[in-house]
Structure formats: structure tokens, C-alpha cells
Motif scaffolding. Structure first.
Motif, mmCIF file in Angstrom:
data_model
loop_
_atom_site.group_PDB
_atom_site.id
_atom_site.type_symbol
_atom_site.label_atom_id
_atom_site.label_comp_id
_atom_site.label_asym_id
_atom_site.label_seq_id
_atom_site.Cartn_x
_atom_site.Cartn_y
_atom_site.Cartn_z
ATOM 1 N N TYR B 144 92.519 -80.922 -7.541
ATOM 2 C CA TYR B 144 92.645 -82.254 -8.143
ATOM 3 C C TYR B 144 94.035 -82.847 -7.932
ATOM 4 O O TYR B 144 94.212 -84.048 -7.966
ATOM 5 C CB TYR B 144 92.317 -82.195 -9.639
ATOM 6 N N ASP B 145 95.055 -82.016 -7.696
ATOM 7 C CA ASP B 145 96.396 -82.592 -7.522
ATOM 8 C C ASP B 145 97.111 -82.099 -6.254
ATOM 9 O O ASP B 145 98.303 -82.299 -6.099
ATOM 10 C CB ASP B 145 97.271 -82.353 -8.753
ATOM 11 N N ARG B 202 101.656 -81.344 -3.394
ATOM 12 C CA ARG B 202 101.110 -81.444 -4.740
ATOM 13 C C ARG B 202 101.682 -82.669 -5.439
ATOM 14 O O ARG B 202 102.869 -82.961 -5.304
ATOM 15 C CB ARG B 202 101.490 -80.188 -5.517
ATOM 16 N N LEU B 203 100.836 -83.384 -6.147
ATOM 17 C CA LEU B 203 101.282 -84.588 -6.854
ATOM 18 C C LEU B 203 102.193 -84.205 -8.011
ATOM 19 O O LEU B 203 101.787 -83.486 -8.918
ATOM 20 C CB LEU B 203 100.072 -85.356 -7.380
ATOM 21 N N HIS B 214 100.039 -89.269 -2.109
ATOM 22 C CA HIS B 214 98.743 -89.175 -2.769
ATOM 23 C C HIS B 214 98.054 -90.522 -2.934
ATOM 24 O O HIS B 214 96.839 -90.622 -2.843
ATOM 25 C CB HIS B 214 98.906 -88.486 -4.135
#
Lengths: 195, 367
Positions: B144-145, B202-203, B214
Motif C-alpha cells: 500500500y505504500d 516507500r511513501l 507516488h
């Protein structure tokens, strides 16, 4: 102002030392004073550049800026003259005397933006020195600056291996040392009374 | 009044122009050192115009030595070996060079001027550092991230790097951010795929670059990369290897393992992947698959939050307690770690306590 250039010369070294009483030229003073040898080179360069740029600036001021009524632009013009003449000096030294270049020339770019050089140029105008007085004052200030950096370099090489509180290592302790040196120089101020 | 202003400006401009002209002529007649040959590593000779500092001369040739202070001789980052033609050691360099370095002819490239033919030695890896123009080929969601972004190299078309090294990614202005920003990311693709660079990003909440990647980056967009940098790469020994990396720290490890898959190895390897929950696991099949590729490899995800029903709950909490399970011969073990400074420090302490020599612990910190 009728002070003998000779007195001005000594006064600039001791009683009104440009670094220790006006705190001008601190950046290169703090960053280069780690070693005796480089301090000496930088000191010589400051003497040299101060004398030459102040003489040039004096001529520019009284023979160009005053007749043209643009005295209020002196800040800009002085900086330009200093930058250009230092650059020119560096080129000449580098080309013709390589040995001198390695001891003195390499410091020239470091002091183009040294405020002591600019400060002395402004003082000579404010205090209305004549040409001879200016040369004496500028050379004296240069030697005074060199004296101060040599003293600090001497002290710094000695305290290098000593236990200094962590937060004070580097510029911190150097500033404290400079402050104490400045206090000591205040002691000279009674000898001659020159602003 | 207006006339006065104009004539004043004219007068000061005239003075400046006069000085500038003198300098231009001086440059022309004094600063003449002709063409000089710079010999790099006895391999490559380039002919340059003399008179500039070595640092700038190399920059003009697109060889980028590190420099933090911009050539003022105060950071000491641009050290390189000058074998011949550098002139005497300058007082401006001395404070930044150790006696050993002075003996080895190490110099500051920003202080050495190129005035004659000169011979220098720089690490091969610097030689490889280039600015790459690339095109985004794909953007894939890993969790999700976390996203994987593949950049296809355009100019130059190939990159030469060691598995584990990183590149710097240059963002473009977006939204409220008006400037370009540069951030470093480890390459997750293997060196053998030398026409592309894959990054795993990764966010980070409020992160300038990660937000851009992202939320703004599109397939087909042109992006600048600089690299490769870093000394986080596999040492060529036969020692056992322990990899520890969480989150997007998996990127360099993926590159390393895929590289080892190509060249083959018999070394005993263990990879601890630290994550919070099962939602944070990614590329699990690929890494589980490595257990069949290598004769002695184990992939161990360690989740800090685990419900009992989970698939990977055999080990949970911190990674540290599980390291000794796989340690065979501490003296003969290398650790490769990538992740947050806190995790790195804790694992490093544990490895040290278990007897792994400090000089065999290699890490790439996100700090």
C-alpha cells in the motif's frame, strides 16, 4: 587629521588592531589559523592586498568618485576594485613567480571577500586620511591582522592536544582565545590616541 | 534628477567595465598554459585547456569528484591521487590531509591547478558516475505504500554499477514545491540489466521526493538520475552472509541476490526482512524462491505486529534475538544491512556482541 603616518602605522598594529578591536576579517582568521605556516602565508597576503587595494581605492575615491559626485556608490565601487585587483594580482604572481605563488598567491582568492580589507578602505575615507597616511594605516592594519592570526595559530597548535569541553572545540575555543587576546590589546590603547 | 541617476549609473558602470576589460586581457595574455594532457589511472588521456583547477577541469569532462564546499578548500571531499604534475603541496591543502595521505601524493583537486601534463588516479567507481536521462517505463505497487519504478536509460544508454550501490533521483517541481530536489535510492535491479534502473520507493508522509514519485510521476516521463554511488556492495570472499533490511531497504538486497543468482555462489546466506504487519510484506515469492536457487539460503520475514493466524508468525518482534540462530562462525560472517538508523544500530550492537568483526558489518543508512 594631522597624525604622522609613522604613528598611524604603529597604532594600526597595536592600539587599533583591525581584527582585535574591530573584529573584522574573522572568517579566514578562524578557518586558516589551524597551522602556523598557512597563517603566515595568509597574513603576508593580507598585508600585500590591503596596501595595494587601499592605495587604489584612495585614488579611485578622490580622483573619480568625488569629481563625478558618486561618493555614495563607494561601497559597490570599492568591492569591485578589490575583487578585480586581487584577481589581477593572482594572475600576475602565478604567471611570473611560481614560487611566490605557492606561498602567497593561493591565499589571494580567500581574502577577496575578507571584510578587513573592505573595512580598512572605509575607515580611511571616514577618517579623511591623506595618501601617505592611508598607505601607512593599511600596511599597519595588515601587519596587525597578521600578528593576530599568527598568535592565534600559535595558541591553537598548543591547545590542539588538550582536553577542551566538547561543545567548545574548534571555533568556540578560538573565539574565546581571541576575546582574551583582544582584552590584552586594550592595554595598548593608552599609548597613542588614534581612532 | 533622472539624468543624475543615469549618469551616476553610467559612471560606475564605466569603472566596472574598465576593470573587467583589464581582467579579460590579463586572462588572455597571462593565463596561457596551452593544452595539457590529463592522464587518468594510466588508462584514459584527455586533452584540456590548462589554467583551471583540477576539480573544474574534470567536471567539464563529466568526471564528478565529490565536492561539498564548491572548491574553496574547506571540506576535503575532492581528494584524489596526483602522481605527477601537480606542483608542490599547498598550505591550503595541508590542514585537510593526514601525514599518510601527504606521503601518498593525495591532493585536493580543487586546489591543484592544471598547468602542465598531469597524471592522476581516481577510483574506477567515480569514473562510472554519470548523469543519466531516463524514461519511466513502469510503476508497480508492491504494497500500500511501496512502489517499484523502472527507469529505462536513454542517454547514456548503459550503467555500470555494483549490486548494492545507489543513484540520486532528481525530482521536478510540483504543487507547492518550486525547486528540484535530489534524493538517493538504492538500485534494486541487477547490474546485468545495464540498460535500466529499478528503484523501490516507500511513501514517506510529507516526503518531498517520495510524494512526487507516488502521486505525480507518470509512465513515459523523463527523469534525471546520477550515479552510481556508495560502497555498500558484496565483498568477494567465501564468508557467510547475513542480510538485514526492512521496508524499502530490500532494494539493494534484491539487486545483490539477483546478481549472485547470475554469477552463482555456495555461500551460506540468510536474509532477515523486518516489517510491521503482513501488509508490509512484498516480493515474498521471489525471495522464498531464492531458497531453491541457492544451495544454502534462508528468507526470514520478522513481523513486529503479528496476529496468531498469520503465515509468517514463527518469528515476531525485533530481529536481534533471531540472529544467533543462523550464526555459524561469527569471525567468518559478513553482515549487510540497510534500513533506519535505529534498527541498524540495534542490529550492529547485537552482531558485535555475538562476535562478528566490526569491519565485516556493512550498512547503508537511510538517516
Amino acid at each position: 587629521m594631522h597624525i604622522s603616518p609613522f604613528i598611524l602605522f604603529w597604532a594600526a598594529i597595536f592600539t587599533s588592531n583591525v581584527l582585535l578591536t574591530n573584529f573584522l576579517g574573522m572568517c579566514s582568521y578562524l578557518s586558516v589559523s589551524r597551522e602556523m605556516e598557512s597563517s603566515f602565508g595568509l597574513g603576508i597576503a593580507v598585508v600585500f592586498v590591503l596596501t595595494i587595494t587601499c592605495a587604489l581605492n584612495w585614488l579611485v575615491y578622490y580622483y573619480l568618485l568625488v569629481p563625478l559626485h558618486i561618493v555614495y556608490l563607494q561601497y559597490i565601487i570599492f568591492i569591485i576594485v578589490i575583487a578585480a585587483s586581487v584577481q589581477l594580482l593572482e594572475l600576475i604572481i602565478e604567471r611570473f613567480t611560481p614560487t611566490l605563488y605557492y606561498t602567497l598567491g593561493i591565499f589571494l582568492p580567500l581574502i577577496t571577500v575578507n571584510c578587513a580589507i573592505f573595512g580598512v578602505a572605509l575607515f580611511m575615507i571616514i577618517r579623511q586620511y591623506n595618501f601617505l597616511q592611508t598607505i601607512a594605516y593599511a600596511t599597519g592594519s595588515g601587519i596587525g591582522w597578521m600578528l593576530a592570526i599568527l598568535m592565534l595559530a600559535g595558541i591553537r597548535t598548543r591547545i590542539k592536544d588538550k582536553m577542551i569541553p566538547a561543545g567548545l572545540v574548534g571555533p568556540g575555543i578560538s573565539l574565546i582565545v581571541t576575546g582574551i587576546m583582544a582584552l590584552a590589546f586594550v592595554g595598548f590603547s593608552g599609548i597613542v590616541n588614534v581612532q | 534628477m533622472l539624468l543624475q541617476i543615469i549618469s551616476d549609473i553610467g559612471a560606475s558602470a564605466a569603472i566596472s567595465i574598465f576593470l573587467a576589460l583589464i581582467l579579460v586581457f590579463a586572462q588572455k595574455y597571462l593565463n596561457t598554459y596551452g593544452d595539457c594532457v590529463v592522464d587518468i589511472n594510466n588508462k584514459k588521456q584527455i586533452t584540456v585547456k590548462g589554467g583551471n583547477s583540477l576539480l573544474n577541469t574534470l567536471n567539464d569532462q563529466q568526471i564528478y569528484l565529490a565536492s561539498a564546499c564548491g572548491g574553496r578548500g574547506s571540506c576535503g571531499a575532492c581528494k584524489c591521487k596526483v602522481a605527477e604534475g601537480g606542483g608542490p603541496l599547498l598550505p591550503t591543502e595541508k590542514p585537510l590531509l593526514s601525514p599518510k595521505e601527504q606521503q601518498d601524493n593525495i591532493r585536493l583537486a580543487c586546489q591543484v591547478k592544471v598547468k602542465s601534463d598531469i597524471k592522476i588516479h581516481i577510483p574506477e567507481s567515480i569514473f562510472n558516475i554519470r548523469k543519466f536521462v531516463s524514461v519511466v517505463e513502469s510503476i508497480t505497487d508492491l504494497t500500500y505504500d511501496i512502489k517499484a519504478v523502472v527507469f529505462r536509460l536513454k542517454e547514456p544508454a548503459k550503467i555500470d554499477f555494483k549490486a548494492g550501490q545507489y543513484v540520486q533521483l532528481e525530482t521536478k517541481p510540483y504543487g507547492k514545491i518550486k525547486q528540484t530536489t535530489v534524493r538517493a535510492y538504492s538500485i534494486s535491479s541487477k547490474p546485468e540489466d545495464d540498460t535500466l534502473v529499478e528503484l523501490i520507493i516507500r511513501l514517506v508522509p510529507e516526503g518531498i521526493c517520495t510524494t512526487w514519485v507516488h502521486n505525480f510521476l507518470q509512465v513515459g516521463e523523463e527523469v534525471n538520475l546520477t550515479g552510481p554511488f556508495g560502497d555498500f556492495y558484496i565483498r568477494d570472499t567465501q564468508a557467510d552472509m547475513i542480510f538485514i533490511a526492512g521496508g524499502s531497504g530490500k532494494a539493494p538486497i534484491k539487486s545483490m541476490l539477483q546478481h549472485l543468482q547470475v554469477v552463482g555462489t555456495n555461500r551460506k546466506m540468510t536474509y532477515f526482512f523486518g516489517a510491521r504487519t503482513e501488509k508490509d510484506l512484498y516480493l515474498t515469492e521471489l525471495f522464498k524462491g531464492f531458497e531453491h536457487v541457492f544451495p544454502d539460503f534462508q528468507y526470514i520475514p520478522v513481523l513486529s505486529k503479528c496476529d496468531d493466524a498469520g503465515l509468517y508468525c514463527a518469528r515476531s518482534g525485533y530481529i536481534m534475538p533471531y540472529i544467533k540462530e543462523v550464526l555459524r562462525d561469527p569471525q567468518n560472517t559478513e553482515a549487510y544491512m540497510c534500513g533506519s538508523p535505529g534498527m541498524l544500530e540495534a542490529c550492529r550492537k547485537e552482531l558485535r556482541n555475538l562476535g562478528v568483526p566490526d569491519n565485516k558489518i556493512y550498512f547503508d543508512s537511510f538517516g
